[in-house]
Design an enzyme around this catalytic site. Structure first.
Site, PDB file in Angstrom:
ATOM      1  CG  HIS A   1      -1.788   0.305  -0.908  1.00 54.67           C
ATOM      2  ND1 HIS A   1      -3.069   0.677  -0.554  1.00 54.67           N
ATOM      3  CD2 HIS A   1      -0.993   1.370  -0.603  1.00 54.67           C
ATOM      4  CE1 HIS A   1      -3.061   1.908  -0.073  1.00 54.67           C
ATOM      5  NE2 HIS A   1      -1.816   2.357  -0.078  1.00 54.67           N
TER       6      HIS A   1
ATOM      7  CG  ASP B   1       5.396   0.629  -8.450  1.00 55.88           C
ATOM      8  OD1 ASP B   1       4.903   1.783  -8.550  1.00 55.88           O
ATOM      9  OD2 ASP B   1       5.009  -0.219  -7.611  1.00 55.88           O
TER      10      ASP B   1
HETATM   11  O1  RIB Z   1      -1.848   3.324  -4.647  1.00 57.26           O
HETATM   12  C1  RIB Z   1      -1.003   2.402  -4.017  1.00 57.26           C
HETATM   13  C2  RIB Z   1      -0.060   1.798  -4.998  1.00 57.26           C
HETATM   14  O2  RIB Z   1       0.767   2.810  -5.559  1.00 57.26           O
HETATM   15  C3  RIB Z   1       0.916   0.792  -4.351  1.00 57.26           C
HETATM   16  O3  RIB Z   1       1.225  -0.207  -5.282  1.00 57.26           O
HETATM   17  C4  RIB Z   1       2.136   1.623  -4.066  1.00 57.26           C
HETATM   18  O4  RIB Z   1       3.351   0.880  -4.114  1.00 57.26           O
HETATM   19  C5  RIB Z   1       2.116   2.571  -5.227  1.00 57.26           C
HETATM   20  O5  RIB Z   1       2.756   1.927  -6.316  1.00 57.26           O
HETATM   21 CA    CA Z   2       3.524  -0.665  -5.889  1.00 61.92          CA
END
Ligand code: RIB
Ligand code: CA
Length: 354
Positions: free
Chosen positions: A267, A21
């Site tokens: 992340h 995303d």
């Molecule tokens: O909580 C972190 C996640 O949420 C990551 O994938 C960041 O891109 C958001 O989508």
């Molecule tokens: Ca993400």
């Protein structure tokens, strides 16, 4: 499947579908993916999450084209999370424009894509990819699980067809980053995550889940992105990294305003890299790369007035259910960041003469 790499040697290719995303750390994951020479990118699925689905699809196309990979298909995901789509939960979805910027690309201004999203939906692309690469496909989800849950509806045998799924999401016995007990990806579509955790319980390889109590340790800094920029030579890739640096500048500002310091928690790229590294060593002699993990039966709270979207791990086996996930508990962050830095600095193998 083997393919001749740009260097001429035959390589065993890893078929991969990334459902993301973008989103700034998703963009880092896309960049990392484009630097891999032994990966057959079967498709990119764009999920609503950080920003609406139409925008994440445009962003994915733009990041890919800017790096010269307009050849990769971007499959648009569902417009809404499951419960919003079927009306069982009326609240409109939240989007993360304060975290990733109004368009999801931070301060980066990306050229509008010349290509358009595929006519094949993300859910269909999951099924097509799994059927085309039975027991070989690595699926990585760095956004909400909406599309994978819909793919399960289309093909209930998906857990037997996909070699392994790697999911960034959750906060197990840890404070949330979205609501007090919820992590963004799961919070955006808790029903989808619950269906995926339940549906993949029968998979040969349990899903690997990278929750924020582990991934928050993976911190990009201005110094590191500056080193990467100054260490790369290809002009097209340097230009791509300059746009990424501009996206990250917004992320640094968000994290500073959120009390974490002028840095960026990355992340997504870690979960992608762990999936690829595992696929290179499926005997998994060393376990999940750069990580300590634990098996647990997991599920998602769907009803809690305060905790809807919370991920729950049954560490003591109170439910009497077999573990259905391998949870990452700790990441050797510096080792991974060094790997990420050297990979992004090296960049993709371009044959500009083509
Ligand atoms: O909580 C972190 C996640 O949420 C990551 O994938 C960041 O891109 C958001 O989508
Ligand atoms: Ca993400």
């Amino acid at each position: 499947m083997t393919r001749q790499s740009p260097g001429g040697e035959n390589r065993t290719m890893i078929p991969l579908l990334l459902d993301c995303d973008p989103g700034i750390d998703d963009a880092v994951a896309l960049g990392y993916l484009m630097c891999q020479e032994d990966v057959e990118v079967v498709g990119i699925a764009a999920s609503g999450g950080n920003v609406p689905t139409a925008q994440t699809a445009l962003n994915a196309l733009s990041w890919l084209e800017l790096a010269g990979r307009g050849d990769l298909p971007v499959h648009p995901g569902a417009e809404l999370p499951l419960a919003a789509a079927d009306g069982t939960f009326g609240a409109p979805p939240l989007y993360a424009d304060t975290t990733h910027g109004p368009s999801g690309t931070g301060h980066a201004v990306l050229p509008s894509p010349r290509t358009t999203p595929s006519d094949i939906s993300a859910a269909e692309a999951w099924v097509d990819a799994a059927r085309a690469h039975p027991n070989e496909l690595i699926g990585v989800v760095t956004g909400p699980c909406t599309n994978l849950a819909l793919a399960l509806e289309l093909e209930p045998d998906l857990p037997q067809l996909i070699k392994r799924v790697f999911i960034m999401g959750g906060a197990f016995n840890y404070r949330g980053n979205t609501k007090p007990t919820t992590e963004w990806n799961i919070d955006h579509d808790p029903e989808a995550a619950a269906r995926v955790f339940s549906g993949f319980a029968s998979a040969q390889h349990r899903p690997v889940v990278g929750p924020i109590e582990a991934t928050e340790a993976i911190v990009m800094t201005p110094d590191r992105i500056s080193r990467i920029l100054h260490g790369t030579s290809d002009p097209q890739w340097h230009n791509w990294l300059e746009h990424l640096a501009e996206a990250l500048r917004f992320y640094f500002e968000f994290h500073a305003a959120d009390g974490h310091g002028y840095l960026a928690q990355l992340h997504d790229p870690y979960v992608l890299a762990a999936g690829l590294q595992w696929a290179r060593n499926p005997a998994c002699t060393g376990g999940i790369p750069w990580a300590k993990t634990a098996l647990a039966a997991v599920d998602v709270e769907l009803q809690g007035s305060l905790t809807r979207g919370e991920t729950v791990a049954d560490w003591l086996g109170r439910w009497g259910a077999a573990p259905n996930a391998e949870l990452i508990r700790h990441v050797q962050a510096e080792d991974f960041l060094h790997h990420l830095e050297t990979t992004l600095m090296k960049g993709p193998t371009y044959d500009h003469a083509r």
